[in-house]
Motif scaffolding. Sequence first.
Motif, PDB file in Angstrom:
ATOM      1  N   UNK A 230       0.809  -1.221   0.000  1.00  0.00           N
ATOM      2  CA  UNK A 230       0.000   0.000   0.000  1.00  0.00           C
ATOM      3  C   UNK A 230       0.844   1.274   0.000  1.00  0.00           C
ATOM      4  N   UNK A 231       2.158   1.118  -0.137  1.00  0.00           N
ATOM      5  CA  UNK A 231       3.077   2.244  -0.254  1.00  0.00           C
ATOM      6  C   UNK A 231       3.321   2.469  -1.745  1.00  0.00           C
ATOM      7  N   UNK A 232       3.041   3.673  -2.230  1.00  0.00           N
ATOM      8  CA  UNK A 232       3.158   3.959  -3.665  1.00  0.00           C
ATOM      9  C   UNK A 232       3.966   5.220  -3.900  1.00  0.00           C
ATOM     10  N   UNK A 233       4.708   5.231  -5.010  1.00  0.00           N
ATOM     11  CA  UNK A 233       5.403   6.421  -5.476  1.00  0.00           C
ATOM     12  C   UNK A 233       4.669   6.870  -6.733  1.00  0.00           C
ATOM     13  N   UNK A 234       4.174   8.101  -6.692  1.00  0.00           N
ATOM     14  CA  UNK A 234       3.359   8.630  -7.781  1.00  0.00           C
ATOM     15  C   UNK A 234       4.029   9.876  -8.359  1.00  0.00           C
ATOM     16  N   UNK A 235       3.731  10.197  -9.619  1.00  0.00           N
ATOM     17  CA  UNK A 235       4.310  11.415 -10.208  1.00  0.00           C
ATOM     18  C   UNK A 235       3.758  12.671  -9.535  1.00  0.00           C
ATOM     19  N   UNK A 236       4.635  13.634  -9.304  1.00  0.00           N
ATOM     20  CA  UNK A 236       4.268  14.882  -8.625  1.00  0.00           C
ATOM     21  C   UNK A 236       3.143  15.610  -9.349  1.00  0.00           C
ATOM     22  N   UNK A 237       3.135  15.576 -10.680  1.00  0.00           N
ATOM     23  CA  UNK A 237       2.129  16.322 -11.435  1.00  0.00           C
ATOM     24  C   UNK A 237       0.708  15.779 -11.267  1.00  0.00           C
ATOM     25  N   UNK A 238       0.562  14.607 -10.672  1.00  0.00           N
ATOM     26  CA  UNK A 238      -0.764  14.030 -10.436  1.00  0.00           C
ATOM     27  C   UNK A 238      -1.455  14.647  -9.211  1.00  0.00           C
TER      28      UNK A 238
END
Length: 168
Positions: free
Chosen positions: A76-84
């Motif tokens: 449940x730990x995710x790295x997402x793009x900042x622009x999202x």
Amino acid sequence: MAARIDAGSVVTLAYEIRDVDGALLDEPGATVAYLHGGYGGIFPKVESALEGRGPGYELDVTLEPEDAFGDYDPELLHVEPREAFPDILQVGMRFEGLPGEDPDATPDEQPRIYTVTDIAEDQVVVDGNHPLAGERVWFKCTVTQVRAATAEELRHGHAHENAPEGEE
């Protein structure tokens, strides 16, 4: 005769919840009302211990992670793009679902809440675990009221704030 806690009762508790170091994890003087009988309004181990009890009963129990907020799930730990994410973003902010996730994909489940745990220049780390996942907690409560649930509460599967008074 005082009401007994059984399936279909609305139970009001004055409670405190503490971490293993004894730090209070909720507001002092916290209360909760829940519908008894497996509706998910309180920890199952607490609900089981309260079965058949009545107003004035005190419970003091240690809850392991699986009995409280669950084990920590690294999936449940995710790295997402900042622009999202919105322009104004801070660690600790919470969001319902992941960016781009279809909120209707699992209609039977509550949407997962993700907390921002780190912000880098072009990436954001979000965690979908409950903040107390993986933690042992101490739960102490006193039953302050027990009453029969209304037909509407039973239909909805939870206690309502504006329920009839004086029905103990």
